[in-house]
Design an enzyme around this catalytic site. Structure first.
Site, PDB file in Angstrom:
ATOM      1  CG  LEU A 238     -58.992  -1.166  77.220  1.00 42.06           C
ATOM      2  CD1 LEU A 238     -57.478  -1.095  77.311  1.00 42.06           C
ATOM      3  CD2 LEU A 238     -59.443  -2.525  76.698  1.00 42.06           C
ATOM      4  CG  ASP A 239     -58.525   1.976  74.677  1.00 50.10           C
ATOM      5  OD1 ASP A 239     -57.332   2.252  74.883  1.00 50.10           O
ATOM      6  OD2 ASP A 239     -58.886   0.996  73.991  1.00 50.10           O
ATOM      7  N   GLY A 240     -60.337   4.545  78.474  1.00 51.16           N
ATOM      8  CA  GLY A 240     -61.355   5.418  79.034  1.00 51.16           C
ATOM      9  C   GLY A 240     -60.814   6.532  79.899  1.00 51.16           C
TER      10      GLY A 240
END
Length: 295
Positions: A238-240
Site C-alpha cells: 500500500l502506497d509503496g
C-alpha cells in the site's frame, strides 16, 4: 507532425562498451538516434539504457524490431522492450467523489498534452458522471461495499478487458485494490497480448511520509512546513510502489487542515499529470522496486 520513433529500453548487468554496443546496433540497422540516455547503478551492478530513433529509413520492418530487441537483450544477459511513439494507449480512470484530478486529466488529454485515449471512467460513486460525460467519456458507476468488493472487482476487470485497457489511473479513487484485482489486471489479459499492463496512483503526501488515510490531517498535526503529492506505480504494498513523480508546496503555521487540502490538490494534479506524461513517453524504467526517470 514528426515521423514516428522507436524507443528501446534495456536493463542488463553492467560491463564496458554497452553504450557502444547498443547504439551500434541501432546504427548498423540504419537508425538515426534522436535521444539516448543511460544510467549505471553501481550498487546493483546494473546498466539502464533508453535509446529513441526515427523509424524512417530504419533497416528492419516494424514487426521485426521487437523480436530483434528481445534477442539483443538476451545476448546482454538482461531484459529489453521496445515501444513506438505513435502508439496511443487506452486508459481507464478510476475515481470516487473528488473531481480535481479527473477534470485535469481529461482536459490535458483533450488538449493533446497526454497522448492517450480515455474510453472509460469507473467510479464507486455516481457524483462525477456529468464530468466524464461532458468530455464524451463513458461513465460506469459500480457501488462497492465490503461485502460486494470481490464481486465488483470482477465486474471492473471485465470492463477493462472489454475496452482493451492497458493502463489504469487511480485519480483519487479512495479504495484499495485487492491482490486478486492486481493479478487479474496486470497478470492477465488477452492471449497473445504483449503489452505490460500497469496501474498509476496519486497519493496525497510526499511519500514515504504519511502513507495511508488522511495524510493532510496527520501532516498538520506534525506541523510540517512542506506537503506534497506522489504519483507511483501500484503494487500490493500500500502506497509503496515505485515512485514516478512528486510535487511539493510550502505551508505555514497559519494554515489549517483545509488550507493543506486546498494547496495539496494543486500538487496532486501536477504530480499525476507529469507522471502520466513520463510514462506515456516511455521515459520511466522500473527496476528493483524503484525507478529511473529519463526526463
Amino acid at each position: 507532425m514528426s515521423s514516428p520513433t522507436a524507443i528501446l529500453q534495456v536493463i542488463c548487468p553492467d560491463r564496458p562498451a554497452l553504450v557502444s554496443e547498443l547504439s551500434g546496433w541501432v546504427a548498423a540497422n540504419g537508425g538515426n538516434i534522436r535521444h539516448a540516455d543511460h544510467h549505471t547503478d553501481a550498487g546493483a551492478g546494473l546498466f539502464l539504457s533508453r535509446i529513441e530513433w526515427a523509424l524512417d529509413g530504419f533497416g528492419l520492418p516494424r514487426q521485426a524490431i521487437t523480436p530483434a530487441v528481445l534477442a539483443l537483450a538476451e545476448r546482454l544477459g538482461g531484459e529489453g522492450q521496445v515501444h513506438f511513439s505513435d502508439e496511443t494507449p487506452r486508459v481507464a480512470i478510476f475515481v470516487s467523489k473528488q473531481d480535481h484530478a479527473l477534470v485535469d486529466l481529461l482536459w490535458r488529454t483533450r488538449a493533446g498534452e497526454l497522448p492517450m485515449l480515455v474510453p472509460l471512467v469507473v467510479s464507486n460513486h455516481p457524483d462525477l458522471r456529468q464530468v466524464a460525460e461532458g468530455f464524451g467519456v463513458q461513465f460506469v458507476h459500480l457501488p462497492m461495499t465490503a461485502e460486494t468488493k470481490a464481486e465488483v472487482e470482477l465486474q471492473q476487470l471485465a470492463l477493462l478487458e472489454q475496452h482493451g485497457i492497458e493502463l489504469v489511473v487511480l485519480a483519487k479513487y479512495m479504495q484499495v485494490l485487492s491482490p486478486a484485482w492486481l493479478e487479474g489486471f496486470m497478470g492477465g489479459g488477452r492471449s497473445g497480448a504483449t503489452v505490460q499492463r500497469q496501474v498509476i496512483n496519486i497519493h496525497h503526501s510526499f511519500l514515504p511520509a504519511f502513507k495511508g488515510a488522511q495524510p493532510y490531517h496527520r501532516a498538520w498535526e506534525r506541523g510540517v512546513k512542506l506537503i506534497g503529492a506522489t504519483a507511483h506505480y501500484v503494487t500490493e504494498d500500500l502506497d509503496g510502489g515505485p515512485i514516478i513523480e512528486q510535487a511539493t508546496v510550502h505551508v505555514s503555521h497559519r494554515d489549517d487542515v483545509d488550507d493543506l487540502i486546498r494547496k495539496g490538490r494543486d500538487t496532486e494534479r501536477l504530480a499525476l499529470a507529469r507522471a502520466l506524461r513520463l510514462h506515456l513517453r516511455r521515459q520511466v524504467m522500473v527496476y528493483r522496486g524503484r525507478t529511473a526517470v529519463f526526463d
